[in-house]
Design a protein around this motif. Structure first.
Motif, PDB file in Angstrom:
ATOM      1  N   SER A 140     -25.378  37.457  -5.403  1.00 59.99           N
ATOM      2  CA  SER A 140     -24.066  37.761  -4.424  1.00 59.99           C
ATOM      3  C   SER A 140     -23.999  39.425  -4.564  1.00 59.99           C
ATOM      4  O   SER A 140     -24.095  40.106  -5.478  1.00 59.99           O
ATOM      5  CB  SER A 140     -22.776  37.162  -4.922  1.00 59.99           C
ATOM      6  N   SER A 141     -23.337  39.758  -3.392  1.00 60.32           N
ATOM      7  CA  SER A 141     -23.057  41.050  -3.266  1.00 60.32           C
ATOM      8  C   SER A 141     -21.541  41.174  -3.175  1.00 60.32           C
ATOM      9  O   SER A 141     -21.001  42.493  -2.722  1.00 60.32           O
ATOM     10  CB  SER A 141     -23.725  41.873  -2.051  1.00 60.32           C
ATOM     11  N   PHE A 174     -21.079  29.147  -1.978  1.00 63.45           N
ATOM     12  CA  PHE A 174     -20.095  28.964  -3.260  1.00 63.45           C
ATOM     13  C   PHE A 174     -21.081  30.073  -4.233  1.00 63.45           C
ATOM     14  O   PHE A 174     -21.993  29.539  -4.489  1.00 63.45           O
ATOM     15  CB  PHE A 174     -20.262  27.596  -3.507  1.00 63.45           C
ATOM     16  N   ASN A 175     -20.434  31.017  -4.806  1.00 62.10           N
ATOM     17  CA  ASN A 175     -20.951  31.856  -5.733  1.00 62.10           C
ATOM     18  C   ASN A 175     -22.287  32.089  -5.357  1.00 62.10           C
ATOM     19  O   ASN A 175     -23.267  31.957  -6.318  1.00 62.10           O
ATOM     20  CB  ASN A 175     -20.867  31.197  -7.054  1.00 62.10           C
ATOM     21  N   GLY A 176     -22.620  32.523  -4.135  1.00 59.63           N
ATOM     22  CA  GLY A 176     -23.971  33.064  -3.890  1.00 59.63           C
ATOM     23  C   GLY A 176     -25.022  31.848  -3.160  1.00 59.63           C
ATOM     24  O   GLY A 176     -25.962  32.138  -2.880  1.00 59.63           O
ATOM     25  N   TYR A 202     -25.706  44.013  -5.900  1.00 59.62           N
ATOM     26  CA  TYR A 202     -26.251  42.751  -5.509  1.00 59.62           C
ATOM     27  C   TYR A 202     -26.691  42.297  -7.168  1.00 59.62           C
ATOM     28  O   TYR A 202     -27.123  43.074  -8.059  1.00 59.62           O
ATOM     29  CB  TYR A 202     -27.423  43.066  -4.844  1.00 59.62           C
ATOM     30  N   GLU A 203     -26.202  41.016  -7.533  1.00 54.59           N
ATOM     31  CA  GLU A 203     -26.010  40.463  -9.004  1.00 54.59           C
ATOM     32  C   GLU A 203     -26.431  39.005  -9.011  1.00 54.59           C
ATOM     33  O   GLU A 203     -26.006  38.254  -8.008  1.00 54.59           O
ATOM     34  CB  GLU A 203     -24.986  40.953  -9.686  1.00 54.59           C
ATOM     35  N   THR A 240     -30.251  31.089  -0.853  1.00 58.00           N
ATOM     36  CA  THR A 240     -29.436  31.949  -1.755  1.00 58.00           C
ATOM     37  C   THR A 240     -29.639  33.262  -1.049  1.00 58.00           C
ATOM     38  O   THR A 240     -30.807  33.783  -0.136  1.00 58.00           O
ATOM     39  CB  THR A 240     -30.227  32.098  -3.169  1.00 58.00           C
ATOM     40  N   GLU A 241     -28.702  34.293  -1.202  1.00 55.96           N
ATOM     41  CA  GLU A 241     -28.520  35.565  -0.694  1.00 55.96           C
ATOM     42  C   GLU A 241     -29.657  36.372  -1.273  1.00 55.96           C
ATOM     43  O   GLU A 241     -29.844  36.277  -2.292  1.00 55.96           O
ATOM     44  CB  GLU A 241     -27.106  36.021  -0.869  1.00 55.96           C
ATOM     45  N   SER A 242     -30.093  37.221  -0.271  1.00 60.26           N
ATOM     46  CA  SER A 242     -31.084  38.510  -0.562  1.00 60.26           C
ATOM     47  C   SER A 242     -30.088  39.586  -0.709  1.00 60.26           C
ATOM     48  O   SER A 242     -28.669  39.607  -0.338  1.00 60.26           O
ATOM     49  CB  SER A 242     -32.139  38.330   0.344  1.00 60.26           C
TER      50      SER A 242
END
Length: 363
Positions: free
Chosen positions: A228-229, A310-312, A234-235, A332-334
């Motif tokens: 997530s950002s 939800f949370n990424g 970004y983590e 999932t997010e990049s």
């Protein structure tokens, strides 16, 4: 006239079922293309007809050099609400309570509890404000992503100003608060935790061995890592606390278990025919018969659908009764922030291929 209408509907269903599905190779190529176009870090997806798996894929990485895999566990977010709606109707069938019961029976001091029913909570017609729209609440979970959020905190954020979005039962408006309040009601009505209720009534009877309910950060191995950002960097967000979703989103699962569930849920296999009809019906206060919230899920052009974020994690869930079709998507997010909510777009694109005359459309 009535006979003519019934015959027309019958022939319509026959025509729908007669449509040929795209081939496995075509679907594979489309999902691979959508993975690249959406810029997501990872994509896990599957398509089923009845119990038959047409295609399951995993593209991208869970972590650096660790490829995504269809067996990996994810937070399913709002797909939890499809379980929740069925659980409520199962407990109605068991005589634990009725949908018309006022929640003041269990929560006498809650705002408007003497006017809100269990049925209003599960169909999003209660009028309680959605706590996730409270800016102070959002700042807390962003600044302290590992912090446990209690039900009381959530309900207080939604009700402390003494205002409702609308008088109970007069409109429909999606609110995570309704599910949190409903979780409290179910535990008081049954004397069991929500986790126990899900496990005893759904997870164990169906053999969903990769599915569980928890509000802590633990996830069983193997895990699809999420990123997530939201905090400006970004983590890895995989093990952020899921407690802020409370009863609307804490179930974890994997692709095959969610698909198994979809085929049970979409046919009402755990319910009496009467209760299943209630589960999927349009509330009187929802104006559009083709687009409405039923009991924990949207009904869109005949599809039963959910679109969690939800949370990424981003998810897409669709079940189409006329063809017994299931589509499940998790992404999932990049580092590209536009990739954060792409699962629902992929879900919609695949539905256009499977049911071109009745695609899923959340907009």
């Amino acid at each position: 006239m009535k006979k003519f209408i019934l015959l027309s509907l019958l022939f319509l269903n026959l025509n729908v079922n007669a449509q040929t599905l795209p081939s496995k190779d075509v679907l594979f190529s489309k999902l691979k293309e959508l993975k690249e176009q959406s810029k997501v870090n990872a994509l896990i997806a599957g398509i089923w007809q009845g119990d038959q798996n047409i295609l399951s894929v995993a593209f991208g990485e869970s972590m650096t050099t660790v490829p995504a895999d269809t067996s990996m566990h994810v937070r399913i977010g709002g797909i939890t609400e499809t379980f929740f709606g069925t659980l409520v109707m199962m407990l109605v069938d068991q005589g634990k309570f009725g949908l018309d019961d006022k929640i003041s029976k269990w929560l006498p001091d809650l705002l408007e509890a003497d006017k809100v029913t269990i049925g209003m909570l599960i169909t999003n017609t209660s009028g309680y404000r959605d706590y996730v729209r409270n800016q102070n609440f959002l700042e807390i979970i962003t600044d302290q992503p590992f912090r446990e959020i209690t039900r009381k905190e959530i309900i207080d954020f939604a009700t402390s100003d003494g205002k409702m979005d609308f008088p109970p039962g007069t409109q429909q408006g999606y609110s995570h608060t309704s599910f949190t309040i409903l979780g409290e009601v179910l535990e008081k009505a049954t004397g069991k935790s929500l986790g126990e209720l899900f496990t005893e009534n759904i997870f164990n009877p169906l053999g969903l061995s990769h599915t569980g309910y928890n509000i802590n950060a633990d996830l069983p191995y193997p895990v699809l890592h999420a990123y997530s950002s939201d905090r400006g960097v970004y983590e890895d967000a995989t093990f952020w606390s899921p407690s802020w979703t409370r009863d609307s989103g804490p179930i974890y699962s994997n692709l095959n278990d969610v698909a198994k569930w979809a085929n049970v849920f979409g046919k009402g296999k755990l319910l009496t025919p009467e209760s299943f009809n209630v589960l999927v019906s349009r509330p009187a206060s929802a104006p559009d018969p083709n687009r409405f919230m039923a009991s924990g899920f949207a009904v869109l052009n005949g599809w039963f659908a959910q679109n969690p974020e939800f949370n990424g994690y981003s998810g897409g869930f669709g079940y189409y009764p006329p063809k017994e079709l299931t589509i499940i998507v998790f992404t999932t997010e990049s580092k590209d922030r536009s990739s954060g909510t792409q699962a629902v777009n992929i879900l919609q694109d695949i539905s256009k291929m499977l049911t071109p005359d009745a695609p899923i459309n959340f907009k």
